[in-house]
Design a protein around this motif. Sequence first.
Motif, PDB file in Angstrom:
ATOM      1  N   VAL B 297      69.774  40.943  45.878  1.00  0.00           N
ATOM      2  CA  VAL B 297      70.059  42.462  46.392  1.00  0.00           C
ATOM      3  C   VAL B 297      71.348  42.990  45.919  1.00  0.00           C
ATOM      4  O   VAL B 297      71.328  44.219  45.614  1.00  0.00           O
ATOM      5  N   ARG B 298      72.344  42.189  46.223  1.00  0.00           N
ATOM      6  CA  ARG B 298      73.666  42.965  45.443  1.00  0.00           C
ATOM      7  C   ARG B 298      73.773  43.274  44.112  1.00  0.00           C
ATOM      8  O   ARG B 298      74.225  44.414  43.754  1.00  0.00           O
ATOM      9  N   ARG B 300      71.232  44.308  42.241  1.00  0.00           N
ATOM     10  CA  ARG B 300      70.572  45.549  42.477  1.00  0.00           C
ATOM     11  C   ARG B 300      71.127  46.719  42.587  1.00  0.00           C
ATOM     12  O   ARG B 300      71.139  47.789  42.237  1.00  0.00           O
ATOM     13  N   ASP B 301      71.940  46.713  44.038  1.00  0.00           N
ATOM     14  CA  ASP B 301      72.907  47.587  44.439  1.00  0.00           C
ATOM     15  C   ASP B 301      73.975  47.932  43.358  1.00  0.00           C
ATOM     16  O   ASP B 301      74.088  49.307  43.147  1.00  0.00           O
TER      17      ASP B 301
END
Lengths: 289, 305
Positions: B297-298, B300-301
């Motif tokens: 997730v990180r 991707r951010d």
Amino acid sequence: MARRRREIGKAGWGRTAFSTVISFIYFFPVLWIILTAFKTHTDALSTPPKFIFTPTLENFVSVFARAYERGGAAVDTHFDLFFFNSIFIAGASVGVALVIGTIAAYGFSRWPLRGNETYLFIILTTRMLPPIIVIIPIFIMFRLSGLSGSYIGIILLYAAFNLPFTIWMMKSFFDEIPREVEDAARMDGSSEMKIFFRICLPQVKAGIAATAVFGLILTWNEFLFALLLTGRDTRTVPVAMAQTIGGDIGVRWGLLAAIETLFLIPVVFVTFLLQNQLLRGVTFGTIKR
Amino acid sequence: MAASYHAEHGTLLERFFARNRGPILVAPALAVLVIMNIFPLLWSFGLSFYRYRANRIKEPEFVWFKNYQKVLTDPVVWERFQTTAIIVTVDVLLQLVVGFLLALLFEKTFPGRRVLLMLVLTPMMLSFVAVGAFFRYYYEPTFGLLSQGIKAITGEPFILLGSEVGALAGIIFADVWMWSPFVMLLVLAGLVSVPKHLYEAAEIDRASWWRRFWTITFPYIRGLLLLAILFRTIEAFKLFDIVFLITEGGPGTSTETIAVYVYRVAFQYFKTSQSAALGYILLFVVIVLTNLYLFFVRRRDVEDQ
């Protein structure tokens, strides 16, 4: 952020027709339950299944009233109480989680602690962990403290259960609003209270609403905690439904379908309203778009 | 700045608040979580080193790692892990396929998209209990829709949940139906992030559909697909309610997932401390997967900014 520009193509009525067929096939299990709810007992059990029948409301009446007879005596199903419990417990616990969680999310977003990420990770883990692990001690705790079977116990538990979700969701909304306005207000000497209530909260209003509704659905649907920790008077609909399947009216599928229909109508309605926030909601705010 | 003004001047109380704003804001939430989650977790952890049954009065006895040893060398536990692994693998794979196909259907706007999307998204929002009850009704041997449909074709009565494979298929079908929309949502998010000009360029090059998919579309949805796989794996690994409602682990124990097994050990056999040990092994798996999930997730951010 350039990559996230939404570019969505257009298709015509041909796609509508095709999608309608597929969507209705996909939705069929729900649709059939709703149809079954309007069938008489014999229609519900008929072979081959009846697609055309005279609709009746008797099942819906039976859900609440002392309706179905067993050996001549009418039996109270108590489902009015179970529906009340579901609504009351979900509402109260989401309310508590929302207040505490929004404040915490604001803290995590604007005043990061040392080890902020670790805290957030642990908080998410408490939501992801198999509930069975915490439920054994909670079961013992509840029995020792007499909270077992009380409203306050299950509301507190659900508030805790909703808290990680609320914090992650609300943090994702707070992270999105620009800080310039707050900083400007701070320069002008606004108090922190004012900044939170007058500037930040109004900007995440939609987020609060989405979080609340998601929390309500999660709690409304929850089964395992409710199964083990509610008593006769605080039983929620999912537990009562599961007992209906296994219990003495297990063969009365029309009645069960009516309970299910009442139980899922609010959910279908909400799914429609929340469509744009759904992705964020189901991933606990970790994926925004 | 006002904040630092209060931190240096103001009354004692004002100074305290100004300096500890972060901790004060998160304290109530952490307190609730510590009481209702962390404390029970630690209790469970402690219990897993004792011999203790919740339905007996006998004092708990400290036995070191005996529960873990017992659990890890128990062939029954490994069997349950195997069942769970089969369900997770097939379940998540099918969800990916169905979810992806659904996403292709809703990739573009068309009249009535919003309403139809609601129909497809509904299963994911339903209660496990409701879904379990639906499918129990459809699988019911005499008047269930599925059994009747198959009987109409083959002429033989059909009892899906009677066989081991059938029961597994029944559970997986219900779960795939329920959660494919989740994958669809993630894939859709990926699909709309593909810049249109890439497709236009591909059109000029007369690239085939397949080639266009692998070189343009796939790189954009790869990250989200991975997240979908991880998220669904975590959830499928904990699969409890649906199994409990559709098959109750049967026939025999052929569909008893590890989560159902822990429930039985804890609340039917009352081997409280053994179930705690087993629970901790599950927790370890979930923590590893959650860590992986957040890592991606990180990433991707970061890539997106």
